[in-house]
Design an enzyme around this catalytic site. Structure first.
Site, PDB file in Angstrom:
ATOM      1  N   CYS A 249       0.987  -1.339   0.196  1.00  0.00           N
ATOM      2  CA  CYS A 249      -0.023  -0.116  -0.039  1.00  0.00           C
ATOM      3  C   CYS A 249       0.748   1.424  -0.104  1.00  0.00           C
ATOM      4  CB  CYS A 249      -0.988  -0.052   1.354  1.00  0.00           C
ATOM      5  SG  CYS A 249      -1.879  -1.420   1.561  1.00  0.00           S
TER       6      CYS A 249
ATOM      7  N   ARG B 224       3.936   0.891  -6.653  1.00  0.00           N
ATOM      8  CA  ARG B 224       4.016   0.099  -5.481  1.00  0.00           C
ATOM      9  C   ARG B 224       2.740  -1.133  -5.686  1.00  0.00           C
ATOM     10  NH1 ARG B 224       6.472   1.649  -0.916  1.00  0.00           N
ATOM     11  NH2 ARG B 224       5.209   0.677   0.576  1.00  0.00           N
TER      12      ARG B 224
ATOM     13  N   TRP C   1      -3.340  -2.128  -1.401  1.00  0.00           N
ATOM     14  CA  TRP C   1      -3.007  -3.602  -2.087  1.00  0.00           C
ATOM     15  C   TRP C   1      -3.763  -4.350  -0.951  1.00  0.00           C
ATOM     16  CZ3 TRP C   1      -0.642  -5.983  -6.028  1.00  0.00           C
ATOM     17  CH2 TRP C   1      -0.072  -6.972  -5.843  1.00  0.00           C
TER      18      TRP C   1
ATOM     19  N   ASN D   3      -0.640   0.599   6.101  1.00  0.00           N
ATOM     20  CA  ASN D   3      -0.029  -0.549   5.248  1.00  0.00           C
ATOM     21  C   ASN D   3       0.743  -1.444   6.224  1.00  0.00           C
ATOM     22  OD1 ASN D   3       1.689  -1.604   3.577  1.00  0.00           O
ATOM     23  ND2 ASN D   3       3.116  -0.026   3.433  1.00  0.00           N
ATOM     24  N   GLY D   4       0.333  -2.598   5.946  1.00  0.00           N
ATOM     25  CA  GLY D   4       0.813  -4.089   6.838  1.00  0.00           C
ATOM     26  C   GLY D   4      -0.312  -4.702   6.880  1.00  0.00           C
TER      27      GLY D   4
ATOM     28  N   GLU E  96      15.722 -23.832 -10.175  1.00  0.00           N
ATOM     29  CA  GLU E  96      15.299 -22.260 -10.086  1.00  0.00           C
ATOM     30  C   GLU E  96      16.414 -21.529 -10.407  1.00  0.00           C
ATOM     31  OE1 GLU E  96      12.672 -20.572 -10.085  1.00  0.00           O
ATOM     32  OE2 GLU E  96      13.578 -18.579  -9.333  1.00  0.00           O
TER      33      GLU E  96
ATOM     34  N   LYS F 190      16.619 -18.409 -13.403  1.00  0.00           N
ATOM     35  CA  LYS F 190      16.911 -17.114 -12.933  1.00  0.00           C
ATOM     36  C   LYS F 190      17.915 -16.584 -14.150  1.00  0.00           C
ATOM     37  CE  LYS F 190      14.075 -16.044 -11.099  1.00  0.00           C
ATOM     38  NZ  LYS F 190      13.336 -16.862 -11.144  1.00  0.00           N
TER      39      LYS F 190
ATOM     40  N   GLU G 145      16.546 -16.658 -17.968  1.00  0.00           N
ATOM     41  CA  GLU G 145      15.620 -15.617 -18.241  1.00  0.00           C
ATOM     42  C   GLU G 145      16.118 -14.203 -17.949  1.00  0.00           C
ATOM     43  OE1 GLU G 145      12.031 -15.845 -16.059  1.00  0.00           O
ATOM     44  OE2 GLU G 145      12.751 -16.194 -14.165  1.00  0.00           O
TER      45      GLU G 145
ATOM     46  N   HIS H 155      24.433 -39.981 -16.182  1.00  0.00           N
ATOM     47  CA  HIS H 155      23.471 -40.549 -17.260  1.00  0.00           C
ATOM     48  C   HIS H 155      23.313 -39.574 -18.328  1.00  0.00           C
ATOM     49  CE1 HIS H 155      22.705 -43.681 -14.175  1.00  0.00           C
ATOM     50  NE2 HIS H 155      22.587 -42.725 -13.239  1.00  0.00           N
TER      51      HIS H 155
ATOM     52  N   LYS I 107       5.030 -10.605 -17.085  1.00  0.00           N
ATOM     53  CA  LYS I 107       5.227 -10.776 -15.635  1.00  0.00           C
ATOM     54  C   LYS I 107       4.365 -11.710 -15.258  1.00  0.00           C
ATOM     55  CE  LYS I 107       6.215 -10.501 -11.375  1.00  0.00           C
ATOM     56  NZ  LYS I 107       7.218 -11.302 -10.873  1.00  0.00           N
TER      57      LYS I 107
END
Ligand code: AGP
Length: 630
Positions: free
Chosen positions: A2, A27, A75, A101-102, A503, A507, A510, A526, A625
């Site tokens: 937020c 934000r 948010w 916010n929180g 992962e 990263k 990409e 193998h 995204k």
């Protein structure tokens, strides 16, 4: 997260509030609102779901003329995006107004207590609880004179001053609150005052000419001032147009001089980081605290969102996702199968939608998606729901499409992820999946209480361990510089190190466009070992684990063929130095939880390699995204 803005001055507040909210749009938000105290002593409140333009349209032509006000972009966490849930929120009297916010972790208990004392709530938010708590504290203070304390003016002088009843009421109200908050509050009974407070969420004071300001972040302040004071943990501030009165969490006046901000607007939106991606990598300790807030209480994991799900007949779990979200599920599989004593299958969303497993009420299908909009994951969840499986979404976006499909949703609360590549969302997914797994193990009675507590405590310590990783990026930067002209890297790991290697490889490829492949270390013989030749670079997950010695053997295999090895290893492990050319040390963590920490150097490696190669880090080529189409 937020966005908060506030002003106390002489000019109309609304233009600053709306412009400030616009400058905080990056934000991420899904509704907005402002409240202004008019010269006649009334409160003008305007709120609108959706984009800021909806609020501007609402206010245009009837701008409130007062010089004190607060504003907010929300948010959504507790309660869907809507006009009613948009901030600001008021108390029963409508004379106190708050933006926040929180996450108020104990808001449900507080809300029940307040309602039992006759308070009426108008929203589903946790924030509204703050307005009613302040209302109660102000009622208690009504008979007292405004608190007068020796205070510190903006230039550091010790002056006599009056922090006002509102400041004391906010202080007292926050003593009853558990969780993370940054808030701004105004009251019709002290129309010259603006009060702010912060704990585990940012709030910045802006010191202007004939006015003072509050904001969640510096970009909102730059058009008015570059003199700022960041609130520290637990601090509280009372502003009038001439003074800034700072207090610590005990209510004592504190002294702190303002700092001068050199940033331009763009740098300010990234909090001084060159890219959102790096900012979000460094946000992970705070994001993890938010993801775990209220879910690790009294030494055990508990997610209220699971209470509504009938899991009594579940005999198999399916974790469905795409890309990084799929890898998060793969990590969770290792932990959940040990903790729950249930088979856990990980399925890629695009595979499941066309080759679904046989599903029925005995299946729990958890759709993992940061955006909650990934078409393949949504389709898989829809299939599962039609098949009669129990369905749950793990997502970062309240009210996203995926949440409309499933029986229950669990949110990450890591705040919007602006960079296209997933960083804090991945570690947030892991943290919440671990907490969920421990909660399910407790509900099923498949882990002894002492082990549940031990793992919950280890999970609670993960934010600090990630922070320790982030504190020394130099070794990773040096290795990234050596990767600039490398055309292929192998990432290898065993156990949970395998999905972590996947992962890490994702990263790197990409964001830097360097081809990389993640592989089970035991599989090298193998096939992939044919790729190993002198100078070939491998990244190995080699932290403390049951298969550590096996990983060392794999390193010997590749080094014997001239490969260069970068090992991610546990602090204090000196033996690894005989098996690797470079070692990136990370803090010790229980093996099953180690991916939260071990992924961090690989995130940084990908980021710095991309910067070295001049790539568009925040928006890599060909990527979106959220992949909302097949
Ligand atoms: C992660 O770095 C990628 N951007 C991508 O793999 C992403 O994780 C995938 O598209 C899934 O997105 P979701 O979590 O929003 O469903």
């Amino acid at each position: 997260m937020c966005g908060i803005v506030g002003v106390v001055g002489r000019e109309p507040a609304a233009p600053f509030l709306l412009d400030g909210l616009r400058r905080l749009e990056y934000r991420g938000y899904d509704s907005a609102g402002i409240a202004v105290i008019a010269p006649n002593g009334t409160l003008h409140l305007h709120r609108a779901a959706g984009k800021l333009q909806n609020l501007v349209a609402l206010v245009t032509g009837r701008e409130p003329h007062g010089a004190v006000g607060i504003g907010h972009t929300r948010w959504a966490t507790h309660g869907r995006p809507s006009d009613e849930n948009a901030h600001p929120h008021t108390d029963c009297t409508g004379r106190i107004c708050v933006v926040h916010n929180g996450i108020i972790e104990n808001f449900a208990t507080l809300r029940d207590q307040l309602q039992a004392r006759g308070h009426t709530f108008r929203s589903e938010t946790d924030t509204e609880v703050l307005a009613h708590l302040i209302e109660e504290e102000l009622a208690r203070l009504a008979a007292c004179p405004p608190a007068s304390l020796p205070v510190t003016a903006a230039d550091g002088r010790q002056v006599e001053g009056d922090g006002g009843r509102l400041r004391v009421a906010v202080h007292e109200a926050l003593l009853r609150v558990q969780g993370a908050y940054a808030l701004a509050a105004i009251s019709l009974d002290e129309p010259h005052l603006l009060v702010g407070a912060a704990r585990h969420a940012p709030l910045v004071v802006g010191i202007g000419d004939d006015a003072n300001y509050l904001a969640s972040d510096i970009p909102a302040l730059l058009p008015r001032t570059r003199l700022v004071i960041r609130l520290r943990e637990g601090e509280l501030v009372a502003l009038d147009r001439d003074r800034v009165l700072l207090y610590d969490e005990t209510g004592r006046a504190v002294e702190r001089l303002p700092t001068y901000v050199e940033w331009d607007q763009s740098a300010a939106e990234k909090a001084g980081y060159p890219h959102f991606t790096l900012k979000e990598i460094h946000e992970q300790p705070e994001a993890l605290r938010r993801a775990l807030a209220g879910r690790l209480t009294d030494g055990r994991a508990y997610l209220a969102e699971l209470d509504g799900l009938d899991l009594s007949r579940v005999t198999r779990v399916y974790l469905v996702g795409c890309g990084t979200s799929h890898y998060a599920g793969m990590v969770a599989k290792y932990a959940w199968e040990q903790w729950l004593r249930l088979p856990v299958e990980c399925i890629i969303g695009s595979e499941m939608r066309y080759a679904p497993p046989p599903l029925d009420e005995h299946a729990l299908v958890i759709a993992i998606s940061q955006s909650g909009e990934t078409a393949d994951t949504r389709a898989a969840a829809e299939w599962a729901a039609r098949a009669g499986a129990r369905t749950l979404a793990l997502t970062n976006v309240v009210g996203s499409s995926l949440t409309q499909t499933v029986e229950a949703s669990v949110y990450l609360y890591v705040g919007p992820e602006i960079g296209v590549v997933s960083t804090k969302a991945f570690t947030g997914q892991l943290a919440v999946l671990y907490a969920m797994g421990l909660d399910l193990a407790a509900r099923r009675g498949t882990l002894p209480p002492e082990q549940l507590q031990e793992l919950a405590a280890a999970l609670a310590a993960m934010p600090e361990r990630v922070a320790a990783c982030l504190a020394r990026p130099e070794p990773v930067q040096r290795i990234a510089a050596a990767c600039v002209n490398v055309d292929h890297l192998l990432f290898i790991g065993r156990g949970v190190g395998y999905p972590t290697a996947l992962e890490g490889a994702l990263k790197l490829k990409e964001v830097s466009y360097i081809h990389a492949e993640g592989y089970p270390a035991g599989e090298l013989k193998h096939g992939p070992i044919a790729l190993v030749e002198p100078g070939k670079l491998l990244i190995a997950l080699a932290t403390a684990s049951a298969t550590y010695d096996k990983v060392l053997s794999n390193l010997e295999e590749v080094k014997a063929r001239g490969a260069r090895v970068v090992a991610i290893a546990t602090e204090g492990d000196t033996a690894i130095q005989r098996h690797a050319d470079h070692v990136l040390y990370v803090p010790a963590a229980p093996e099953l939880l180690s991916p939260i920490v071990n992924v961090v150097p690989m995130q940084l490696l990908a980021y710095y390699a991309a910067v070295e190669r001049g790539c568009d880090v925040d928006q890599p080529r060909n990527l979106a995204k959220s992949v909302t189409v097949e």
